[in-house]
Motif scaffolding. Structure first.
Motif, PDB file in Angstrom:
ATOM      1  N   ASP A 234       0.951  -1.074  -0.052  1.00 31.07           N
ATOM      2  CA  ASP A 234       0.085   0.011   0.059  1.00 31.07           C
ATOM      3  C   ASP A 234       0.993   1.026  -0.051  1.00 31.07           C
ATOM      4  O   ASP A 234       1.472   1.428   0.908  1.00 31.07           O
ATOM      5  N   SER A 236      -0.160   4.368  -0.068  1.00 35.32           N
ATOM      6  CA  SER A 236      -0.589   5.690   0.362  1.00 35.32           C
ATOM      7  C   SER A 236      -0.046   6.186   1.568  1.00 35.32           C
ATOM      8  O   SER A 236       0.335   5.280   2.559  1.00 35.32           O
ATOM      9  N   ASP A 271      -0.332  12.576  -1.771  1.00 37.93           N
ATOM     10  CA  ASP A 271       0.855  11.798  -1.767  1.00 37.93           C
ATOM     11  C   ASP A 271       2.230  12.462  -1.492  1.00 37.93           C
ATOM     12  O   ASP A 271       3.201  11.877  -1.813  1.00 37.93           O
TER      13      ASP A 271
END
Length: 287
Positions: A234, A236, A271
């Motif tokens: 992941d 994120s 991000d």
């Protein structure tokens, strides 16, 4: 700031020195035992790994728990390591594929350290110098700014090879001198400062962002690397602030006098991750 002065030599063959860590062998290994508190871990010949106080250079080999070995962007990590070895007087340095030095000329170089303690890993926390020591080995010396200016620590900051990274035990006059050296290098865009995005923001799209492009404070790099590895793919950073709060890295923000957590000075938006204060405005609590 009274510190123990130890004379000896630096040796690098068989080790993997980087920009803020190198192996040191006292002329008298028993002088390690003059330090109070945590013991310095040394090998059979008395050699011990140094951690240069007050600075942090880009990582050449960092392994997150349960993750692959990572490095920060070239050429800055490698340049910092090379600068340190050049300053010590080593030439013709050859490394294998794992970054371990296989050959160097000469075999050793004379030097000295000023130290008060070891860190939790047994590394000697030191101000390190090359050449002739300014005093008798095994004695306590009042370590002043004039001594600091002759050290590898100061040199790495002045050349833009390292970030200032301060901990509680560092005296104010030394911290102020190191801050000034670092700020001058940053104002001139020297070394890593030409590419630094610690405060402007690093775009994080995965581990490759950390190894290939994002030149950031190494402490921030290490926490991001640990977080991303823990995420099992992941990418994120939405949960990064909560992760930092769990780590509970405590620090003092000098500009406002507030003790707080690392999570409170790191901002993750979309991000992009950035530090909201300059590195020299933070003093970390030593664990």
């Amino acid at each position: 700031m009274p510190m123990l002065l130890i004379k000896g030599v630096y040796k690098i063959v068989g080790a993997s020195p980087d920009g803020d860590s190198v192996r040191f062998y006292p002329d008298d290994p028993n002088e390690w035992d003059l330090l109070r508190g945590r013991r310095v871990r040394r090998n059979r010949a008395g050699g011990a790994q140094l951690r240069l106080d007050g600075i942090d250079t880009l990582e050449t080999h960092y392994r997150p728990p349960h993750g692959p070995e990572l490095h920060q962007p070239a050429p800055y990590a490698g340049r910092a390591a090379q600068e340190l070895l050049d300053r010590l007087g080593f030439q013709n340095v050859q490394r294998n594929d794992h970054g371990i030095v296989s050959a160097a000329t000469p075999e050793s170089r004379p030097g000295y350290v000023f130290t008060r303690s070891a860190d939790v890993h047994g590394r000697c926390i030191a101000f390190a110098g090359a050449g002739t020591a300014p005093g008798a080995s095994g004695t306590l010396v009042k370590f002043e700014v004039s001594h600091l200016r002759e050290t590898l620590n100061h040199h790495q900051l002045a050349e833009g090879m390292a970030y200032p990274t301060f901990y509680r035990q560092l005296f104010v006059d030394l911290r102020e001198e190191m801050t000034a050296a670092s700020q001058q290098a940053r104002d001139k865009g020297m070394g890593l400062w030409s590419a630094d995005v610690t405060q402007t923001g690093a775009k994080i799209t995965g581990l490759n962002s950390l190894t290939d492009s994002a030149v950031v404070l190494p402490k921030l790099f290490r926490r991001l690397a640990d977080y991303l590895v823990l995420g099992d793919g992941d990418t994120s950073v939405a949960g990064f602030s909560a992760y930092l709060a769990q780590r509970d890295d405590r620090l003092l923000v000098l500009s406002n006098g507030q003790w707080t957590g690392f999570d409170s000075v790191v901002q993750a938006t979309g991000d992009t991750v950035r530090l909201t204060h300059a590195p020299e405005d933070l003093v970390f609590d030593e664990k």
